[in-house]
Design a protein around this motif. Structure first.
Motif, PDB file in Angstrom:
ATOM      1  N   SER A   1       4.449   5.726  -8.583  1.00  0.00           N
ATOM      2  CA  SER A   1       4.746   4.846  -7.453  1.00  0.00           C
ATOM      3  C   SER A   1       5.484   3.603  -7.920  1.00  0.00           C
ATOM      4  N   ASP A   2       6.173   2.961  -6.977  1.00  0.00           N
ATOM      5  CA  ASP A   2       6.939   1.763  -7.316  1.00  0.00           C
ATOM      6  C   ASP A   2       6.081   0.724  -8.019  1.00  0.00           C
ATOM      7  N   ASP A   3       4.829   0.664  -7.596  1.00  0.00           N
ATOM      8  CA  ASP A   3       3.953  -0.374  -8.133  1.00  0.00           C
ATOM      9  C   ASP A   3       3.496  -0.091  -9.557  1.00  0.00           C
ATOM     10  N   GLU A   4       3.734   1.135 -10.003  1.00  0.00           N
ATOM     11  CA  GLU A   4       3.261   1.481 -11.343  1.00  0.00           C
ATOM     12  C   GLU A   4       4.381   1.457 -12.371  1.00  0.00           C
TER      13      GLU A   4
ATOM     14  N   LYS B   1       3.159  -0.776   9.897  1.00  0.00           N
ATOM     15  CA  LYS B   1       3.621  -2.083   9.433  1.00  0.00           C
ATOM     16  C   LYS B   1       3.176  -3.175  10.406  1.00  0.00           C
ATOM     17  N   GLU B   2       3.389  -2.914  11.687  1.00  0.00           N
ATOM     18  CA  GLU B   2       3.085  -3.934  12.692  1.00  0.00           C
ATOM     19  C   GLU B   2       1.588  -4.214  12.784  1.00  0.00           C
ATOM     20  N   VAL B   3       0.777  -3.160  12.657  1.00  0.00           N
ATOM     21  CA  VAL B   3      -0.667  -3.394  12.705  1.00  0.00           C
ATOM     22  C   VAL B   3      -1.094  -4.253  11.517  1.00  0.00           C
ATOM     23  N   MET B   4      -0.538  -3.931  10.364  1.00  0.00           N
ATOM     24  CA  MET B   4      -0.907  -4.686   9.165  1.00  0.00           C
ATOM     25  C   MET B   4      -0.565  -6.167   9.326  1.00  0.00           C
ATOM     26  N   GLN B   5       0.556  -6.439   9.967  1.00  0.00           N
ATOM     27  CA  GLN B   5       0.927  -7.834  10.185  1.00  0.00           C
ATOM     28  C   GLN B   5       0.030  -8.470  11.238  1.00  0.00           C
ATOM     29  N   GLU B   6      -0.171  -7.719  12.306  1.00  0.00           N
ATOM     30  CA  GLU B   6      -0.929  -8.203  13.457  1.00  0.00           C
ATOM     31  C   GLU B   6      -2.332  -8.725  13.079  1.00  0.00           C
TER      32      GLU B   6
ATOM     33  N   PHE C   1       2.610 -11.002   3.900  1.00  0.00           N
ATOM     34  CA  PHE C   1       3.660 -10.767   4.889  1.00  0.00           C
ATOM     35  C   PHE C   1       4.983 -10.407   4.210  1.00  0.00           C
ATOM     36  N   HIS C   2       5.261 -11.114   3.171  1.00  0.00           N
ATOM     37  CA  HIS C   2       6.494 -10.876   2.434  1.00  0.00           C
ATOM     38  C   HIS C   2       6.543  -9.440   1.912  1.00  0.00           C
ATOM     39  N   TRP C   3       5.416  -8.999   1.424  1.00  0.00           N
ATOM     40  CA  TRP C   3       5.328  -7.640   0.888  1.00  0.00           C
ATOM     41  C   TRP C   3       5.544  -6.619   2.003  1.00  0.00           C
TER      42      TRP C   3
ATOM     43  N   VAL D   1     -16.811  -9.241   3.580  1.00  0.00           N
ATOM     44  CA  VAL D   1     -15.859  -9.820   2.643  1.00  0.00           C
ATOM     45  C   VAL D   1     -15.450  -8.779   1.610  1.00  0.00           C
ATOM     46  N   LEU D   2     -14.162  -8.759   1.327  1.00  0.00           N
ATOM     47  CA  LEU D   2     -13.669  -7.936   0.248  1.00  0.00           C
ATOM     48  C   LEU D   2     -13.267  -8.873  -0.872  1.00  0.00           C
ATOM     49  N   GLU D   3     -13.893  -8.682  -2.007  1.00  0.00           N
ATOM     50  CA  GLU D   3     -13.640  -9.584  -3.127  1.00  0.00           C
ATOM     51  C   GLU D   3     -12.953  -8.774  -4.207  1.00  0.00           C
ATOM     52  N   THR D   4     -11.783  -9.234  -4.631  1.00  0.00           N
ATOM     53  CA  THR D   4     -11.071  -8.495  -5.675  1.00  0.00           C
ATOM     54  C   THR D   4     -10.036  -9.404  -6.319  1.00  0.00           C
ATOM     55  N   GLY D   5      -9.417  -8.910  -7.380  1.00  0.00           N
ATOM     56  CA  GLY D   5      -8.395  -9.705  -8.056  1.00  0.00           C
ATOM     57  C   GLY D   5      -7.110  -9.703  -7.242  1.00  0.00           C
ATOM     58  N   TYR D   6      -6.353 -10.789  -7.309  1.00  0.00           N
ATOM     59  CA  TYR D   6      -5.144 -10.852  -6.503  1.00  0.00           C
ATOM     60  C   TYR D   6      -4.097  -9.847  -6.956  1.00  0.00           C
ATOM     61  N   ASP D   7      -4.296  -9.278  -8.134  1.00  0.00           N
ATOM     62  CA  ASP D   7      -3.287  -8.348  -8.635  1.00  0.00           C
ATOM     63  C   ASP D   7      -3.280  -7.027  -7.884  1.00  0.00           C
ATOM     64  N   ILE D   8      -4.335  -6.731  -7.132  1.00  0.00           N
ATOM     65  CA  ILE D   8      -4.266  -5.464  -6.408  1.00  0.00           C
ATOM     66  C   ILE D   8      -4.259  -5.656  -4.899  1.00  0.00           C
ATOM     67  N   ILE D   9      -3.844  -6.830  -4.471  1.00  0.00           N
ATOM     68  CA  ILE D   9      -3.772  -7.056  -3.027  1.00  0.00           C
ATOM     69  C   ILE D   9      -2.852  -6.029  -2.366  1.00  0.00           C
ATOM     70  N   PHE D  10      -1.757  -5.662  -3.039  1.00  0.00           N
ATOM     71  CA  PHE D  10      -0.831  -4.728  -2.402  1.00  0.00           C
ATOM     72  C   PHE D  10      -1.229  -3.278  -2.626  1.00  0.00           C
ATOM     73  N   PHE D  11      -1.646  -2.972  -3.863  1.00  0.00           N
ATOM     74  CA  PHE D  11      -2.090  -1.614  -4.134  1.00  0.00           C
ATOM     75  C   PHE D  11      -3.163  -1.202  -3.132  1.00  0.00           C
ATOM     76  N   TRP D  12      -4.097  -2.094  -2.953  1.00  0.00           N
ATOM     77  CA  TRP D  12      -5.351  -1.666  -2.336  1.00  0.00           C
ATOM     78  C   TRP D  12      -5.646  -2.366  -1.016  1.00  0.00           C
TER      79      TRP D  12
END
Length: 899
Positions: free
Chosen positions: A187-190, A378-383, A402-404, A500-511
């Motif tokens: 994947s692009d992220d990898e 996409k729209e739901v994720m933004q909404e 949002f940028h992502w 609450v979902l607690e995680t590292g900021y490095d996987i905000i997009f992956f996950w």
RNA sequence: GGGUGGUUAGCUCAGUUGGUCUAGAGCGUCUGGUUUACACCCAGAAGGUCACAGGUUCGACUCCUGUACCACCCACCA
């Protein structure tokens, strides 16, 4: 009696076992209480727990313990992730190394390899389980889940099929990042990029000069592209053709005009290779051009390359260049061309873009039901973030989110590996066509073959918040729909959405983003869920833990690694937890090193010894602390009142801070309260005349307030000081925050604190060892009683034999006395006092006060401020001014006298 | 190339809508201390023009603009 120092190693496992066997971690779906839920981000089922996990576990455990004590029905779901590519790689490498099998996939076959990986995972999961326990995590082990278990496979298939039917999952030829080494899509992220310096060639192509760093892809190039407004090439029209001499003979080329070309780069003309380049592919799609494969999936050139067929790229490139040179087509070579090369994050293989048939999720198709509307994924994720259904801490990551999404393309979900959820699609080839079956279960009849690909590991992780709450037994009943599975699962109905979902900021997009995508899709059409649920209401992102000098900790560099388990062994889990949380702010990286952990070990020990002191007092007075009722907490001395006041104030500050996820702040408050106030001030002061019931109850509350930060030591101490009727600390109710009262008492004991502090300071300033008599000069009658009642304390703490209370200012006043508004302290120094020194300090003080006064005056002169600021603030400023003026007057009088 | 964040004491970092911050903590340094819990301790001290330059304001570590340096993320150019 307690040992002189706290011994974490001998305590923690015992305490954890006690919690676990008591059922304190277990959640009850039938409970009437309000729920509080956290899904533990599942650690990869490979290898070891690292500091990233440790910080996550510590933070989540605080959220959980805090809310448990506050009377919520808490659920913390633990689990592990099958981590598709990562795990398969680890095992393949192991087999290669230990059994000398160069290609385990080919040699062992699919079934056997999967069996081996499963075995490996089983072992690793045991390690992870015990390590998560070591951290003190109070998660519900009876609900432990695994992303590759059969129940979750059922749900993965359900979601896949449902999305397929909605047209959100499609199969298409798309350019993908192909890793020839691992023989899979990445994947692009990898992907990571590495800067390389390569030669950049310019060739003659018909009338044009074209540049490239990859001559080996140029065999099939038959389109020449230029910017439509590039005047240099205005005479060539879109669609014109010409014949050019090329690597393996003449080729018919077509001119294409497209704005994607940058006229300032090189000659402003390029040829394209749509099969092996993302940008070229998009251009070709747009212009409807032919695409041709040049390089095979094994990384070798295909027959189109003619004499170069079968060669690897490194081998072919120089030969191609020299052939072109012989033909006189090489214009020049620029050796210093610096560009980025795409590499696979795992294995560091060179990525070769290829066109492949893959499964995709369409993020732009507007068929997703959400709050009775039809939106795209996409729209739901933004909404949901825009409308505040999901809050991200720290807030700035909302912008990045949002940028992502703005740049998000269709998600390629198929992988050419074996370890993972297999794509639930079957094919049956007949002479004329291929039948396709997409279903949760295999089709009836013979001749069907399942798609060999597996799903991206994030596909199953994306379901995590709710898939783990679906009743396992229900998933065995194939007659139930996905909707039924959710609505009939008690855990889901009680505990979802998670808090609450607690995680590292490095996987905000992956996950994180993908959980939002999946969960809103799945729940959006269900009326019982109010047409849609989010997976979590708050996202708390912690920063990365770095080394002391700010580098990333990496496995490849063992010197930089701090192993959380080593640290637990050395300093205890409590110390490790504190060191990772206090002084850290969300979203920011932080550095960890051993001295820091040792510092918090000292704090834990301080807490231990304070308790030890309390127990010794009980022992001496022959009182069993277990019999002291909470209702006995009656303050007697001013010090007691002071402590009570501080305790109430800490209680409300800490409650507020944790509830709003300001964990560092709460931790610091507790740290300094325990150490500086409770131990160094109150306990010292109370020596000699101890109010035992008060003290014991105060300690109990301290243990309650700080339990979520350092659970082990507090639970252990609790067992020594708790009231008989209390249970374990982990389940003890949180002290109710009460608004502050005690205004007058506060003022009174503040005087006491100030007197003692001032005397100590003066001793230090003037080097006075023994002043037999101290004089307290009162400016206000009202402190006389206060001070008189505390005479013994004051004498002991100031090491004086006697004192005098004087109602009028005397001759030899001291600069330091300006610290006290109502009382001045005077130690007769029998001629030792250095007048010059005092004068200097008084002058300095006067100047400071003058500057300060000027500032306040300016403020009060401003109409805007006086009219608009809250009246309390204005009054405060007036008071400040008055007291400053008073102090100034005093100092000036004294300066006169000193002259 | 696009974006985000950081720059506060020797080191590591807090500082929540601009006014109890006349800038704090821990570690380190220095001075003093065998005070019936703790040397994993106690009492104190030194140390900062809050990166730089402008601006807004009665008032800026806090808001705005610009500069420099350091991180990180995204995209990737033939």
């Amino acid at each position: 009696m307690l040992e002189k120092a706290y011994d974490p190693a001998g305590t923690e496992d015992r305490i954890y076992a006690m919690w676990e066997s008591s059922g304190a971690f277990r959640a009850d779906a039938k409970s009437e209480k309000e729920s509080f839920t956290v899904s533990m981000p599942p650690p990869n089922a490979t290898g070891q727990l690292h500091l990233g996990h440790a910080v996550m576990l510590a933070l989540e455990d605080i959220f959980i313990r805090f809310n448990r004590m506050r009377g919520k029905e808490v659920l913390w779901v633990p689990g592990t992730d099958h981590a598709a590519i990562a795990t398969e790689n680890v095992v393949i490498k192991q087999i290669q190394k230990e059994e000398k099998i160069p290609n385990p996939r080919a040699k062992l076959g699919r079934e056997e390899l999967i069996r081996r990986i499963a075995e490996f995972v089983e072992r690793s999961r045991d390690t992870i389980r015990s390590q998560v326990r070591k951290m003190g995590s109070s998660c519900d082990w009876s609900r432990e889940r695994y992303t590759l278990e059969p129940a979750l496979n059922r749900l993965v298939n359900e979601v896949f099929v449902s999305m397929y039917r909605d047209g959100l999952i499609y199969r298409g030829h798309r350019i993908v990042n192909w890793d020839p080494k691992l023989q899979t899509t990445v994947s692009d992220d990898e992907i990571v990029y590495e800067e390389r310096k390569d030669p950049f060639y310019t060739f003659q192509y018909g009338p044009f000069q074209i540049g490239t760093s990859r001559p080996e892809t140029k065999f099939g190039d038959k389109y020449v592209v230029m910017h439509p407004e590039d005047e240099r090439y205005a005479k060539y029209k879109h669609g014109d053709t010409f014949t050019a001499e090329w690597i393996n003979g003449p080729i018919k080329a077509t001119i294409i005009k497209d704005k994607a070309v940058d006229p300032t780069f090189g000659t402003g003309v390029m040829t394209i290779t749509p099969w092996h380049d993302t940008v070229d592919f998009e251009l070709a799609e747009r212009q409807d051009l032919d695409k041709e494969q040049i390089i095979g999936f094994d990384g070798k050139l295909l027959p189109i390359a003619g004499e170069f067929e079968g060669m690897r790229i490194e081998e072919a490139r120089p030969k191609i260049v020299s052939k072109l040179e012989k033909k006189g087509l090489l214009v020049k070579i620029d050796e210093g061309y610096i560009h980025n090369v795409a590499l696979s994050q795992r294995g560091k293989g060179l990525i070769e873009p290829q066109i492949k048939e893959q499964w995709f999720i369409d993020v732009n198709k507007r068929v997703v039901q959400w709050k009775r509307r039809e939106l795209s994924l996409k729209e739901v994720m933004q909404e949901v973030v825009k409308t505040g259904l999901i809050k991200i801490i720290p807030e700035r990551f909302e912008k990045e989110y949002f940028h992502w999404i703005d740049n998000l393309r269709d998600w390629c979900i198929s992988r050419q590996i074996w370890w993972g959820h297999r794509v639930p699609v079957w094919y049956k080839k007949s002479e004329s066509a291929v039948d396709t079956h997409v279903g949760v279960t295999p089709p009836e009849g013979n001749g069907w073959e399942q798609d060999p690909d597996t799903l991206d590991t994030w596909f199953s992780s994306a379901l995590w918040t709710w898939s783990t709450l679906v009743d396992t037994k229900l998933t065995e009943d194939t007659s139930l729909s996905l909707q039924d599975l959710l609505l009939q699962s008690p855990d889901f109905m009680k505990f979802h959405p998670t808090d609450v979902l607690e995680t590292g900021y490095d996987i905000i997009f992956f996950w994180v983003a993908r959980m939002v995508l999946m969960t809103t899709y799945v729940t959006g059409s269900i009326a019982e869920l109010e047409y849609g649920q989010v997976p979590f209401e708050t996202v708390y992102l912690h920063g990365l833990i770095r080394t002391r000098d700010g580098r990333k900790m990496s496995k490849s560099d063992p010197d930089t690694m701090i192993d959380p388990l080593d640290m637990i062994g050395k300093y205890g889990a409590d110390a490790l937890r504190l060191s990772m949380i206090v002084g850290q702010s969300p979203g920011n990286d932080s550095r960890l090193y051993e001295e820091k952990i040792a510092g918090y070990r000292n704090f834990v020990n301080k807490l231990w010894n304070a308790s030890r002191f309390v127990l010794m007092q009980c022992d001496q007075a022959k009182v069993d602390p277990h019999t002291i009722a909470p209702s006995d907490m009656k303050p007697k001395s001013l010090a007691d009142h002071a402590l009570l006041y501080e305790l109430l104030s800490v209680r409300s500050d800490v409650t507020d801070a944790i509830a709003t996820y300001r964990l560092s702040e709460a931790g610091e408050r507790l740290y300094s309260f325990v150490w500086d106030f409770f131990c160094d001030w109150y306990l010292e002061l109370s020596k000699g005349e101890v109010n035992i019931p008060f003290l014991v109850n105060a300690l109990r509350e301290i243990l309650q307030l700080i339990h979520s930060y350092c659970p082990f030591v507090t639970e252990e101490l609790w067992s020594h000081v708790k009231y008989n009727e209390f249970g374990m600390l982990i389940q003890h109710p949180w002290p109710l925050p009460i608004s502050k009262g005690h205004g007058e008492e506060r003022e009174a004991f503040q005087v006491l604190i100030d007197v003692v502090t001032t005397v100590r300071r003066m001793r230090s300033d003037y080097g006075v060892e023994q002043a037999k008599t101290i004089a307290l000069i009162l400016h206000s009658q009202k402190y006389e009683d206060v001070l008189a009642s505390q005479k013994e304390h004051i004498l002991r703490l100031t090491k004086a034999d006697q004192w005098t209370l004087t109602a009028k200012p005397e001759k030899h006043q001291n600069a330091a006395s300006t610290f006290l508004p109502g009382v001045e302290v005077h130690i007769p120094l029998e001629g030792l006092l250095d007048l010059a020194k005092e004068k200097a300090s008084a002058e300095e003080e006067r100047d400071r006060l003058k500057t300060y006064k000027k500032g306040i005056e300016g403020k009060l002169k401003n109409k805007a401020f006086v009219e608009n600021a809250p009246t309390a603030v204005v009054d405060q400023e007036r008071e400040k001014l008055a007291s400053t003026e008073e102090k100034l007057k005093k100092i000036e009088e004294r300066l006169k006298m000193l002259k």
